[in-house]
Design an enzyme around this catalytic site. Sequence first.
Site, PDB file in Angstrom:
ATOM      1  CE  LYS A 119      -3.043  -2.882  -0.319  1.00  0.00           C
ATOM      2  NZ  LYS A 119      -3.544  -3.565  -1.399  1.00  0.00           N
ATOM      3  CB  THR A 145      -0.443  -1.121  -8.173  1.00  0.00           C
ATOM      4  OG1 THR A 145      -1.440  -1.240  -7.016  1.00  0.00           O
ATOM      5  CG2 THR A 145      -2.108  -1.296  -8.984  1.00  0.00           C
ATOM      6  CD1 TRP A 146       1.087   5.033 -10.937  1.00  0.00           C
ATOM      7  CD2 TRP A 146       1.831   6.084  -9.225  1.00  0.00           C
ATOM      8  NE1 TRP A 146       1.115   6.346 -11.177  1.00  0.00           N
ATOM      9  CE2 TRP A 146       1.347   7.452  -9.871  1.00  0.00           C
ATOM     10  CE3 TRP A 146       1.515   6.730  -7.653  1.00  0.00           C
ATOM     11  CZ2 TRP A 146       1.768   8.320  -9.730  1.00  0.00           C
ATOM     12  CZ3 TRP A 146       1.798   8.049  -7.455  1.00  0.00           C
ATOM     13  CH2 TRP A 146       1.678   8.755  -8.258  1.00  0.00           C
ATOM     14  CG  HIS A 191       4.743  -6.775  -0.708  1.00  0.00           C
ATOM     15  ND1 HIS A 191       5.212  -5.511  -1.094  1.00  0.00           N
ATOM     16  CD2 HIS A 191       3.486  -7.581  -0.743  1.00  0.00           C
ATOM     17  CE1 HIS A 191       3.689  -5.418  -1.397  1.00  0.00           C
ATOM     18  NE2 HIS A 191       2.872  -6.668  -1.713  1.00  0.00           N
ATOM     19  CE1 TYR A 194       0.566   6.625  -4.342  1.00  0.00           C
ATOM     20  CE2 TYR A 194       0.255   7.966  -3.598  1.00  0.00           C
ATOM     21  CZ  TYR A 194      -0.204   7.370  -3.837  1.00  0.00           C
ATOM     22  OH  TYR A 194      -2.088   7.200  -4.438  1.00  0.00           O
ATOM     23  NE  ARG A 250      -8.179   3.420   0.267  1.00  0.00           N
ATOM     24  CZ  ARG A 250      -8.631   4.497   0.991  1.00  0.00           C
ATOM     25  NH1 ARG A 250      -9.917   4.667   2.201  1.00  0.00           N
ATOM     26  NH2 ARG A 250      -7.485   5.364   1.684  1.00  0.00           N
ATOM     27  N   GLY A 283      -6.017   7.042  -3.747  1.00  0.00           N
ATOM     28  CA  GLY A 283      -4.661   7.156  -4.438  1.00  0.00           C
ATOM     29  C   GLY A 283      -4.556   8.694  -4.448  1.00  0.00           C
TER      30      GLY A 283
HETATM   31  P1  PAP Z   1      -0.410  -3.576  -3.547  1.00  0.00           P
HETATM   32  O1  PAP Z   1       1.213  -2.782  -1.986  1.00  0.00           O
HETATM   33  O2  PAP Z   1      -0.845  -4.556  -2.338  1.00  0.00           O
HETATM   34  O3  PAP Z   1      -0.013  -3.888  -4.459  1.00  0.00           O
HETATM   35  P2  PAP Z   1      -0.237  -0.564  -3.387  1.00  0.00           P
HETATM   36  O4  PAP Z   1      -0.148  -0.047  -4.840  1.00  0.00           O
HETATM   37  O5  PAP Z   1       1.061  -0.729  -2.977  1.00  0.00           O
HETATM   38  O6  PAP Z   1      -0.658  -1.986  -3.007  1.00  0.00           O
HETATM   39  O7  PAP Z   1      -0.949   0.099  -2.942  1.00  0.00           O
HETATM   40  C1  PAP Z   1      -2.672   0.506  -3.470  1.00  0.00           C
HETATM   41  C2  PAP Z   1      -2.943   2.111  -3.072  1.00  0.00           C
HETATM   42  O8  PAP Z   1      -2.584   2.971  -3.738  1.00  0.00           O
HETATM   43  C3  PAP Z   1      -4.126   2.315  -3.077  1.00  0.00           C
HETATM   44  O9  PAP Z   1      -3.814   3.722  -2.119  1.00  0.00           O
HETATM   45  P3  PAP Z   1      -5.689   4.118  -1.398  1.00  0.00           P
HETATM   46  O10 PAP Z   1      -5.609   2.773  -0.862  1.00  0.00           O
HETATM   47  O11 PAP Z   1      -4.707   5.489  -0.690  1.00  0.00           O
HETATM   48  O12 PAP Z   1      -6.143   4.864  -2.303  1.00  0.00           O
HETATM   49  C4  PAP Z   1      -4.302   2.840  -4.434  1.00  0.00           C
HETATM   50  O13 PAP Z   1      -5.420   3.554  -4.501  1.00  0.00           O
HETATM   51  C5  PAP Z   1      -3.408   3.468  -4.599  1.00  0.00           C
HETATM   52  N1  PAP Z   1      -2.702   3.538  -6.521  1.00  0.00           N
HETATM   53  C6  PAP Z   1      -3.372   2.497  -7.097  1.00  0.00           C
HETATM   54  N2  PAP Z   1      -2.816   2.853  -8.680  1.00  0.00           N
HETATM   55  C7  PAP Z   1      -2.357   4.519  -7.960  1.00  0.00           C
HETATM   56  C8  PAP Z   1      -1.709   4.935  -9.263  1.00  0.00           C
HETATM   57  N3  PAP Z   1      -1.812   4.081 -10.738  1.00  0.00           N
HETATM   58  N4  PAP Z   1      -2.045   6.486  -9.007  1.00  0.00           N
HETATM   59  C9  PAP Z   1      -1.666   6.792  -7.406  1.00  0.00           C
HETATM   60  N5  PAP Z   1      -1.677   6.284  -6.836  1.00  0.00           N
HETATM   61  C10 PAP Z   1      -2.468   4.322  -7.054  1.00  0.00           C
END
Ligand code: PAP
Length: 331
Positions: free
Chosen positions: A75, A79-80, A140, A229, A295, A297
């Site tokens: 988190k 994903t980004w 991770h 981030y 969620r 972002g």
């Molecule tokens: P993971 O480590 O389980 O793969 P990860 O992708 O690190 O998860 O975390 C998801 C978070 O990144 C979410 O944050 P939030 O709960 O505060 O909303 C998600 O919304 C955010 N996220 C996913 N994709 C993007 C993106 N393309 N740009 C910015 N934030 C993103």
Amino acid sequence: MEKKECSSAEVDHSSPKDEFQELLQTLEHQTNWDGQRLVKYDGIWLLELLFRPILSAQKYFKAKDTDVILSTMPKSGTTWLKALTFSIANRSVFPIDRSPLLTSNPHKVVPALEFNLYWGKGEENPDPESFPEPRILSTHIPFEILPDSIRESDCRIIYISRNPLDVFISQRQFLLENKIAKDAVPLELDEAFDMFCRGITSYGPFWEHMLGYWNAHLKNPERVLFLKYEDLKGDILSNVKKIAEFMGFPFSAEEEKQGVVEQISRLCSFENLKNLEVNKSGNVLGLMKNSSFFRKGEVGDWVNYLSPEMAERVKNIMESKFQGSGLTFNI
Ligand code: PAP
């Protein structure tokens, strides 16, 4: 690179005379915020679910100098970062309008060591030797217990970190939505927060995870890139260029003129990925909904859940944990 879907209930930890099983029984354990078991291995708390995959990765994974390993605390922006690095490395193979990201979740195009490569046993696992180079893989796993070959090869590691309060809320909301430990009752917010402050996330270690990679970056910045981030949110274009240079795929002046940096940034943006059909349905490993990776972002969403006193507590912990290291986050 894809593998069979599998739920936690199907993970078989029970084969007889299994070295792993024997070792597991000797380890100290505790329950995390959402009822999953953590085990203490080499002084580090790890999700029991990932213990066998981590040991298998340590034993079998052979890093190549051309590999790019994306390391994250869940988190923090995994994903980004997957979408960005895949797009950067493959921009001459896939034009933006035919990117695999338009039809596959980023977790399908960039496999994870623990979840995809070493999730099953032996031959059930895919053979990473057959993957095209450069291999972009995620993990991770804390720096200290990465497979030796990652630490010893010349491969590059990209770590993305995030404001601890947003990581906590993002993890918590994700777990409430996905209920990975099916019958468990998640802890109340206050209790989960207390555990987080004591250094335990839903995944395992927190402060040490960041510090391990931060120190590795300070020691060898050519091999370990440390991102935040919030910096990507603030200025995605210069960070895309920085990541591309670090990966060994810098943008040419011509590409910059053609707007390739902007196109990649747009393709991988939260708004774009969240609204793709593929990310509105389906799941990762039968455990986590694709949509739950997108969620809000936002930076600073924690204010909607945590009190100023809670933030102050984390600020104080951060000051003492990161003291003298140079690592900081704005709260
Ligand atoms: P993971 O480590 O389980 O793969 P990860 O992708 O690190 O998860 O975390 C998801 C978070 O990144 C979410 O944050 P939030 O709960 O505060 O909303 C998600 O919304 C955010 N996220 C996913 N994709 C993007 C993106 N393309 N740009 C910015 N934030 C993103």
